[in-house]
Design an enzyme around this catalytic site. Structure first.
Site, PDB file in Angstrom:
ATOM      1  N   GLU A  33      -5.427  20.656  14.896  1.00 41.65           N
ATOM      2  CA  GLU A  33      -5.593  19.652  13.492  1.00 41.65           C
ATOM      3  C   GLU A  33      -6.261  18.384  13.333  1.00 41.65           C
ATOM      4  O   GLU A  33      -6.264  18.061  12.831  1.00 41.65           O
ATOM      5  CB  GLU A  33      -4.224  19.553  13.500  1.00 41.65           C
ATOM      6  CG  GLU A  33      -2.840  20.605  12.929  1.00 41.65           C
ATOM      7  CD  GLU A  33      -2.918  21.254  12.081  1.00 41.65           C
ATOM      8  OE1 GLU A  33      -3.472  20.679  11.331  1.00 41.65           O
ATOM      9  OE2 GLU A  33      -2.639  22.574  11.846  1.00 41.65           O
ATOM     10  N   HIS A  47       7.477  26.502   8.334  1.00 40.57           N
ATOM     11  CA  HIS A  47       6.372  26.244  10.108  1.00 40.57           C
ATOM     12  C   HIS A  47       6.697  27.254  10.547  1.00 40.57           C
ATOM     13  O   HIS A  47       5.513  27.819  11.659  1.00 40.57           O
ATOM     14  CB  HIS A  47       6.294  25.046  10.001  1.00 40.57           C
ATOM     15  CG  HIS A  47       4.676  24.961   9.281  1.00 40.57           C
ATOM     16  ND1 HIS A  47       5.388  23.812   7.337  1.00 40.57           N
ATOM     17  CD2 HIS A  47       3.732  24.107   9.721  1.00 40.57           C
ATOM     18  CE1 HIS A  47       4.044  23.403   7.035  1.00 40.57           C
ATOM     19  NE2 HIS A  47       2.788  23.545   8.097  1.00 40.57           N
ATOM     20  N   HIS A  65      -8.798  17.809   4.394  1.00 44.45           N
ATOM     21  CA  HIS A  65      -7.508  18.758   5.619  1.00 44.45           C
ATOM     22  C   HIS A  65      -8.671  19.548   5.670  1.00 44.45           C
ATOM     23  O   HIS A  65      -8.508  20.444   6.789  1.00 44.45           O
ATOM     24  CB  HIS A  65      -5.947  18.879   5.135  1.00 44.45           C
ATOM     25  CG  HIS A  65      -5.232  18.721   6.354  1.00 44.45           C
ATOM     26  ND1 HIS A  65      -4.732  18.100   7.461  1.00 44.45           N
ATOM     27  CD2 HIS A  65      -4.831  19.953   6.401  1.00 44.45           C
ATOM     28  CE1 HIS A  65      -3.808  19.008   8.233  1.00 44.45           C
ATOM     29  NE2 HIS A  65      -4.383  19.803   7.772  1.00 44.45           N
ATOM     30  N   GLU A  66      -7.944  20.470   4.315  1.00 41.08           N
ATOM     31  CA  GLU A  66      -7.997  21.834   4.583  1.00 41.08           C
ATOM     32  C   GLU A  66      -9.574  22.423   5.226  1.00 41.08           C
ATOM     33  O   GLU A  66     -10.264  22.863   5.867  1.00 41.08           O
ATOM     34  CB  GLU A  66      -7.530  23.097   3.485  1.00 41.08           C
ATOM     35  CG  GLU A  66      -6.483  22.902   3.312  1.00 41.08           C
ATOM     36  CD  GLU A  66      -5.324  22.952   4.325  1.00 41.08           C
ATOM     37  OE1 GLU A  66      -5.783  23.116   5.479  1.00 41.08           O
ATOM     38  OE2 GLU A  66      -4.405  22.446   4.768  1.00 41.08           O
ATOM     39  N   TYR A 120       4.042  27.612  13.840  1.00 42.04           N
ATOM     40  CA  TYR A 120       4.209  26.664  14.468  1.00 42.04           C
ATOM     41  C   TYR A 120       5.711  26.606  15.559  1.00 42.04           C
ATOM     42  O   TYR A 120       6.003  25.667  15.433  1.00 42.04           O
ATOM     43  CB  TYR A 120       4.237  25.578  13.829  1.00 42.04           C
ATOM     44  CG  TYR A 120       3.496  25.004  13.224  1.00 42.04           C
ATOM     45  CD1 TYR A 120       2.793  24.123  13.728  1.00 42.04           C
ATOM     46  CD2 TYR A 120       2.454  25.817  12.212  1.00 42.04           C
ATOM     47  CE1 TYR A 120       1.154  23.965  13.091  1.00 42.04           C
ATOM     48  CE2 TYR A 120       0.965  25.544  11.527  1.00 42.04           C
ATOM     49  CZ  TYR A 120       0.730  24.211  12.285  1.00 42.04           C
ATOM     50  OH  TYR A 120      -0.816  24.069  11.959  1.00 42.04           O
TER      51      TYR A 120
END
Length: 692
Positions: A504, A606, A474-475, A612
C-alpha cells in the site's frame, strides 16, 4: 498444442474480452490443467537444479495458469453473473488441487534448495535470489513437508477455504444488491442533493421504472457506496437514514446470504491449518511473509497510533453532539451531523465541489502530476483493444524517450448489478523478459484499475466527490508500481514478491498529492465553464483535511485490531464468538459502540473474501512509509518543480521500479536514506500535537 478456438487458452497477450463467454471456462480450465499436469510431472522428473533448468520452465507453467485464471477472476469482480459463478465454482476445486500439487512438490522444493546451496547462487542478481527464497518459503507454508493424513487434511482445508472465500464474496454482493429503498414523495427526498437525485432516478430506471426522473422520481437508494454514502450524509429523514444504515450493517448477516456460519468455519479452518504447519495461530502464518515480524510488532504499531487517535476521536464526538444539540447520537445520524458541522466549520459542501471534478479533468491532472514527478506521458488508447464493458477506458504509458513502457485499463464507474464494491488494482500482464523462437521478448506490463465512483448521469459526465478523487489516485499508485517496474523476472517485477504490508506504500503515497496545490488546480476545473476551482475552496479543503481525522484513523485501527485478534487469539472452540471478539476490541477502538445487531464482520470481505487475513494492519503500516516518503518531497519544497522532479525520479527508481527484487525496507532506505518514522503520518493527520 492449444485448442485456440477457446479464447481462454490463448495463453498470452491481452484478453479478447469480446469473445470470452462463461461456457468457455470449464472446458478451458480442464484442458489447461491436464496439459500443465503433464508438464509438471515431466519437469519434476527431468529438471536440472539451475535457474535455466528449473525456474524458467516452472515459470512457464505458472504464467499459463495465471493468464487464464486471472481473466476469469477479473470477470468475477467486474462482470459477475450466475453463469460465470457456476462455471467458476465448477473448476475452482481442480484449480486448488493443481496449485497444491505445484506448491507441495518435493522434487521442486529440493531443487530450489540445491540452487540456493550451489555455486551459481553467488552470480545471481538480488531479484533471482529473492524469487528462489520466496519459492522455498512458499513451499514450506504450503505444506511441502507434510506427509500422509496431515497432508491430505491440509489440502482438504485449502480447498474448503477457497470455496468459502468465494461464497462469502458472493453473499456480500447479493445481499448488497437485494436492498432497495424506493422514494416517491418530496418528503422522502428532503435534503438530498441534485447529484444523488439524478443517480437515484437513473438507478430506478435501471430497475425497470422507465419514467423515473430526477425531478419527479421515483428514486431508488441502494447500499452501493455512491448511493448509500451521500444518502446518510444529506437525507433529513432520520427514519429513512436509520432504515438504510440498518440495511448496510446487516448485509450478509442473516437469511439466504448469511455469512455468520462461514466466518466461524473460515476461522476454525485457518487455526487448524496453522497448527498443521506447526504455528500457534494463523496470524503467525500470515506474518511469515510480511515486513512485520510478529503479532507483537503489529500490535505495538497499532497501539502507538491508537493512544493518539482515541482521545482525538472522543473529543470529535463530544463536539459533534454539542453541535447537534443532543445528549446522544445514533450511528445513522453521525454522517448527517458531521456533514452539517463540516459545512458550518469550513463553509462549503462536498456537493459544491463535484462540478469541478469531472473524471476527464481529474485524469488530466493525475497524468500531469505523473509527468511532472516521474517523467512519464499517459495518453488514451481507447478503441485499440477489446474491453469487458463499454465504459472501460484504455491508456498507454510512455517514458521520457517517448518509448511505450506499459498500458492500463480503467473501469471507473459503479455497476451494482454485476461489479463488486470497493476499488482495486490487479495485474493483467506483468513485465517479463523471455526467449521465444530464439528471440528475446520483453513483455510490457498491463494493469486493471477498478473503481466504483458515481457514473455519468443524464447529460453530465462522472462528477466525483473529493473522496472518489483520492480513491482514483490510490489505485493509480498501485498501478504505477506495476507499470514502472524495471525488473525483468516476472516473479519479482511490479508488485510480485513485494511483502503485503508494503504493497500500500505507492497507493497511499499518491493520495497525498490530491491536496498539493499544483495538482489540485491542474485538475479542478468546472465541467461546463472550464473555470478553475476558486482558491477559497482550496483553502477550505486544506483546512478541512483533518476534520474528524482521529475518528477516521481509529476506524482503520478498529478493523486492523479485530483482524489481528481474530487470527491470533480467537479460539474457535472457546466461549467467545467472532462478534464478541469484535465487541471486546470495540471497547478501546470505537467511541460509539456498534449496535448489538451490527453484522459488520459478515461483510468484511478484505479478510474473509480477499487476501488481507491477519494483514489489514498493512494499510496503517504502509501509511507510515507513504507519509514519510511524501515528506521527502515536502522537505525540498512542493513549489520547486526541479527539486520535486529529482526526488520523484529517485522514488520512481527505487519504490516504483525495484518491485520484489529487494526487501521493502531496503528499498525504502535506498529512497529515504534512513529507517521510516511515524511522525510524518501523525503530522499529516493533524495528530502530532496530541502525541507530544
Amino acid at each position: 498444442m492449444n485448442n485456440i478456438s477457446n479464447p481462454l487458452l490463448i495463453g498470452k497477450g491481452l484478453p479478447p474480452f469480446k469473445d470470452i463467454k462463461a461456457t468457455h471456462i470449464v472446458p478451458a480450465i480442464k484442458q489447461l490443467l491436464s496439459e500443465l499436469e503433464t508438464e509438471l510431472t515431466t519437469l519434476e522428473n527431468n529438471f536440472q537444479p539451475t535457474w535455466q533448468g528449473l525456474v524458467i520452465p516452472l515459470n512457464h507453467i505458472e504464467e499459463r495458469l495465471r493468464w487464464s485464471w486471472g481473466i476469469i477472476g477479473h470477470l468475477m469482480g467486474v462482470k459477475n453473473s450466475s453463469e460465470l459463478r457456476i462455471a467458476y465454482e465448477t473448476v475452482q476445486p481442480q484449480l486448488v488441487e493443481f496449485s497444491n500439487g505445484l506448491s507441495q512438490s518435493k522434487p521442486l522444493y529440493e531443487g530450489f534448495i540445491k540452487i540456493r546451496d550451489s555455486q551459481e547462487w553467488d552470480s545471481f542478481e538480488s531479484a533471482q535470489k529473492r524469487i528462489i527464497e520466496s519459492a522455498i518459503k512458499e513451499a514450506e507454508l504450503s505444506g511441502v513437508a507434510l506427509e500422509g493424513d496431515k497432508k491430505e487434511r491440509f489440502n482438504e482445508i485449502q480447498l474448503k477455504l477457497a470455496k468459502l472465500s468465494t461464497t462469502f464474496s458472493n453473499n456480500v454482493l447479493d445481499s448488497t444488491k437485494i436492498f432497495k429503498l424506493r422514494l416517491t414523495t418530496p418528503e422522502d427526498i428532503d435534503g438530498l442533493p441534485a447529484s444523488l437525485l439524478s443517480f437515484a432516478a437513473q438507478t430506478a430506471r435501471n430497475e425497470g421504472e422507465e419514467n423515473a426522473t430526477p425531478e419527479n422520481g421515483p428514486w431508488m437508494i441502494t447500499l452501493d457506496y455512491p448511493s448509500f454514502g451521500p444518502f446518510l450524509k444529506f437525507s433529513k429523514r432520520e427514519d429513512l437514514r436509520e432504515k438504510v444504515y440498518r440495511g448496510f450493517i446487516s448485509r450478509a448477516g442473516s437469511g439466504e446470504f448469511d455469512n455468520n456460519p462461514l466466518i466461524t468455519e473460515i476461522l476454525t479452518l485457518k487455526q487448524e491449518l496453522a497448527n498443521i504447519l506447526g504455528y500457534e495461530n494463523y496470524a503467525q502464518v500470515s506474518l511469515a511473509k510480511k515486513m512485520a515480524d510478529s503479532v507483537e510488532s503489529v500490535k505495538k504499531l497499532l497501539e502507538e497510533l491508537r493512544i493518539v487517535s482515541y482521545p482525538a476521536a472522543q473529543q470529535e464526538l463530544k463536539e459533534l453532539k454539542e453541535f447537534a444539540k443532543v445528549e446522544e447520537l445514533n450511528p445513522w445520524d453521525v454522517s448527517y451531523w458531521a456533514e452539517k458541522q463540516r459545512e458550518a466549520k469550513f463553509n462549503f459542501t462536498e456537493e459544491e465541489l463535484r462540478p469541478y471534478f469531472s473524471l476527464n479533468q481529474v485524469l488530466e491532472g493525475l497524468f500531469g502530476l505523473a509527468n511532472r514527478i516521474f517523467g512519464i506521458t499517459i495518453t488514451s488508447a481507447d478503441g485499440s483493444v477489446p474491453v469487458w464493458h463499454e465504459d472501460v477506458k484504455y491508456f498507454q504509458v510512455a517514458d521520457e524517450n517517448n518509448e511505450i513502457i506499459a498500458h492500463f485499463y480503467l473501469d471507473a464507474y459503479s455497476r451494482p448489478s454485476e461489479k463488486r464494491g470497493g476499488a482495486w488494482m490487479d495485474d493483467c500482464l506483468g513485465r517479463a523478459k523471455f526467449e521465444e523462437n530464439g528471440k528475446i521478448i520483453t513483455r510490457l506490463p498491463v494493469a486493471y484499475l477498478t473503481c466504483n465512483q458515481t457514473p455519468p448521469i443524464d447529460d453530465k459526465p462522472s462528477l466525483m466527490t473529493f473522496g472518489e478523487v483520492e480513491t482514483l489516485f490510490h489505485e493509480f499508485g498501485h498501478g504505477l508500481q506495476h507499470m514502472l517496474t524495471k525488473i525483468d523476472y516476472s516473479g519479482a517485477s511490479g508488485i510480485n514478491n513485494v511483502e503485503w504490508d508494503a504493497v500500500e506504500l505507492p497507493s497511499q503515497f499518491m493520495e497525498n498529492w490530491c491536496l498539493e496545490k499544483n495538482t489540485l488546480f491542474g485538475m479542478a476545473k468546472h465541467y461546463q465553464t472550464g473555470e478553475t476551482l476558486p482558491s477559497h475552496y482550496y483553502e477550505k479543503l486544506l483546512a478541512s483535511k483533518n476534520y474528524m481525522s482521529g475518528s477516521a484513523m481509529l476506524r482503520q485501527l478498529h478493523f486492523s485490531l479485530i483482524d489481528i485478534e481474530l487470527h491470533s487469539s480467537y479460539n474457535p472452540h472457546g466461549d467467545e464468538t467472532p462478534h464478541q471478539v469484535r465487541d471486546r476490541v470495540a471497547q478501546t477502538t470505537t467511541v460509539m459502540p456498534p449496535l448489538p445487531e451490527d453484522q459488520f464482520l459478515c461483510a468484511f470481505g478484505h479478510i474473509f473474501g480477499g487476501g488481507y487475513a491477519a494483514g489489514y494492519y498493512s494499510y496503517k503500516w504502509a501509511e507510515v512509509l507513504s507519509a514519510d516518503a511524501f515528506s521527502a518531497f515536502e522537505e525540498v519544497g512542493l513549489e520547486d518543480d526541479l527539486a520535486i522532479a529529482k526526488v520523484g525520479r529517485r522514488f520512481r527508481d527505487t519504490v516504483l521500479s525495484l518491485g520484489g527484487s529487494l526487501s521493502p525496507m531496503e528499498i525504502f532506505r535506498q529512497f529515504r536514506g534512513r529507517q521510516p518514522d511515524t511522525k510524518p503520518l501523525l503530522r499529516h493527520s493533524g495528530l502530532l500535537t496530541i502525541s507530544n
